[in-house]
Design an enzyme around this catalytic site. Structure first.
Site, mmCIF file in Angstrom:
data_model
loop_
_atom_site.group_PDB
_atom_site.id
_atom_site.type_symbol
_atom_site.label_atom_id
_atom_site.label_comp_id
_atom_site.label_asym_id
_atom_site.label_seq_id
_atom_site.Cartn_x
_atom_site.Cartn_y
_atom_site.Cartn_z
ATOM 1 N N ARG A 1 0.891 -1.260 -0.361
ATOM 2 C CA ARG A 1 0.023 0.310 0.360
ATOM 3 C C ARG A 1 0.919 1.084 -0.176
ATOM 4 N NH1 ARG A 1 -2.049 -4.000 -0.472
ATOM 5 N NH2 ARG A 1 -4.515 -4.499 -0.224
ATOM 6 N N SER B 1 -10.680 -0.898 3.168
ATOM 7 C CA SER B 1 -10.233 -0.651 4.596
ATOM 8 C C SER B 1 -9.620 0.062 4.913
ATOM 9 C CB SER B 1 -8.946 -1.302 4.481
ATOM 10 O OG SER B 1 -9.298 -2.913 4.023
ATOM 11 N N GLU C 1 -4.598 3.609 6.081
ATOM 12 C CA GLU C 1 -4.470 3.160 4.467
ATOM 13 C C GLU C 1 -4.681 4.496 3.995
ATOM 14 O OE1 GLU C 1 -5.481 -0.540 2.834
ATOM 15 O OE2 GLU C 1 -6.171 0.473 1.595
#
Ligand SMILES: Cc1cc2nc3c(=O)[nH]c(=O)nc-3n(C[C@H](O)[C@H](O)[C@H](O)COP(=O)(O)OP(=O)(O)OC[C@H]3O[C@@H](n4cnc5c(N)ncnc54)[C@H](O)[C@@H]3O)c2cc1C
Length: 337
Positions: free
Chosen positions: A163, A237, A333
């Site tokens: 990520r 998420s 995130e």
């Protein structure tokens, strides 16, 4: 055309109702350069926007929002093993994935149904079900905002991580991604071992499994587990899965039976953040107008008219509780604006 005082509610999947002072969209690089040089906005703070599915807006934006709508899917070359496909940054990601599945180009099937646009994919090296964008990435073209020059980036130059990419670190806010070229396979190498893909494929009862079946299995699983942002505002998420030394996981496993993990290398494992959040008692909890999704603890949701600050505060409470319990600090995130 530059618009003033526009609500950003339709432009973010959390459905947060804040406004931006200025708003402009572009479908080609010439229009983008005109916008960047326009007297009215050239010295304003900028926010690049695709589908708004990975941001949390915590206040009215005082500058200019630039919405990327660059279209296009172009097969630029092919060889014995691969197709090279160049895609406009404003293309819808899922539509592009389904196009590749329908035209028998393999490699993206596990990444079906991720919201947002193609241009944001390399930003955080999007990933799902054991596949990451970097696995099929060839190169991208971006505009340097300051000198308005075009630059190509190879996979190595993008410095992809979990990520992560160079665009979230040392080149943050310096480039606007215009198009991405993917290297897709002629002969599929299917990845079905992750999550419940195999189970879902069995339920689907197909004889010869092809990428289109894997894509459909992923769509079925995601639709049953993840809230649809059109119904319940969210950004997928909210936290990354923390990467910890093996010893940390062993200690947690002693205290909590069956603490799950994915081995990364000989020294480190990834612990599912959803498990940590659920074990800290947050799954399904509602706090005011927001909360934690009842089926997936990693997803924070807007139950209606929550502010970005309320969701940010909720995320901080979760971070604090998880730290108290496990001595692990969760990292967000989602991009906080
Ligand atoms: C239900 C749901 C499920 C999700 N599942 C996943 C998943 O499985 N895996 C995953 O990785 N993500 C997932 N996400 C997160 C999100 O969909 C992806 O990160 C997606 O790539 C974001 O695309 P976007 O166009 O909406 O980006 P935006 O939210 O518009 O932007 C995200 C960031 O990228 C920047 N940016 C956007 N476009 C450009 C550009 N062209 N040039 C430079 N900067 C740019 C923005 O300024 C911002 O900082 C999910 C989100 C939701 C709502």
């Amino acid at each position: 055309m530059i618009q003033s005082n526009i609500s950003l509610q339709p432009y973010n999947t959390f459905g947060i109702n804040v406004s931006t002072r200025f708003f402009g969209s572009f479908a080609d690089v010439e229009t983008l350069c005109e916008l960047l040089s326009a007297e009215q906005i050239k010295n304003q703070q900028r926010l690049l926007l695709g589908g708004g599915s990975n941001i949390l807006l915590t206040q009215n934006f005082p500058g200019v929002v630039l919405k990327n709508e660059i279209p296009g899917i172009e097969l630029i070359s092919e060889d014995e093993n691969h197709f090279f496909v160049k895609v406009g940054a404003g293309m819808n990601w899922h539509q592009f994935v389904m196009h590749t599945v329908d035209t028998k180009m393999a490699g993206l099937e596990n990444l079906a149904l991720i919201p947002g646009c193609v241009g944001a994919g390399p930003m955080q090296n999007i990933g799902a079900y054991g596949v990451e964008l970097k696995d099929v990435f060839h190169s991208l073209e971006a505009l340097h905002i300051e000198d308005q020059k075009l630059r190509s980036f190879t996979a190595e130059e993008c410095e992809f991580g979990y990520r992560e990419s160079v665009f979230k670190r040392k080149e943050k806010n310096k480039y606007i991604i215009l198009n991405v070229t993917f290297r897709l396979k002629r002969r599929a190498v299917l990845q079905t071992h992750y999550g419940s893909i195999e189970e879902e494929l069995e339920k689907m009862n197909v004889d010869i499994i092809q990428p289109k079946h894997v894509a459909q299995a992923v769509i079925n699983i995601r639709s049953s587990k993840l809230p649809d942002p059109k119904v319940l505002g969210n950004a997928g998420s909210f936290f990354k899965n923390p990467v910890v030394p093996l010893a940390v996981h062993e200690k947690i496993s002693k205290d909590f039976n069956n603490a799950p993990c994915f081995p990364l290398n000989e020294q480190e494992v990834k612990i599912p953040a959803g498990w940590l959040i659920e074990s800290a008692g947050w799954k399904g909890r509602v706090t005011g107008r927001c909360g934690v999704h009842s089926k997936q603890a990693l997803v924070l949701v807007n139950h209606g008219n929550a502010t970005g600050q309320e969701i940010l505060d909720l995320s901080q409470n979760i971070i604090d509780d998880v730290y108290q319990k496990f001595r692990i600090t969760l990292e967000r995130e989602v991009n906080i604006i």
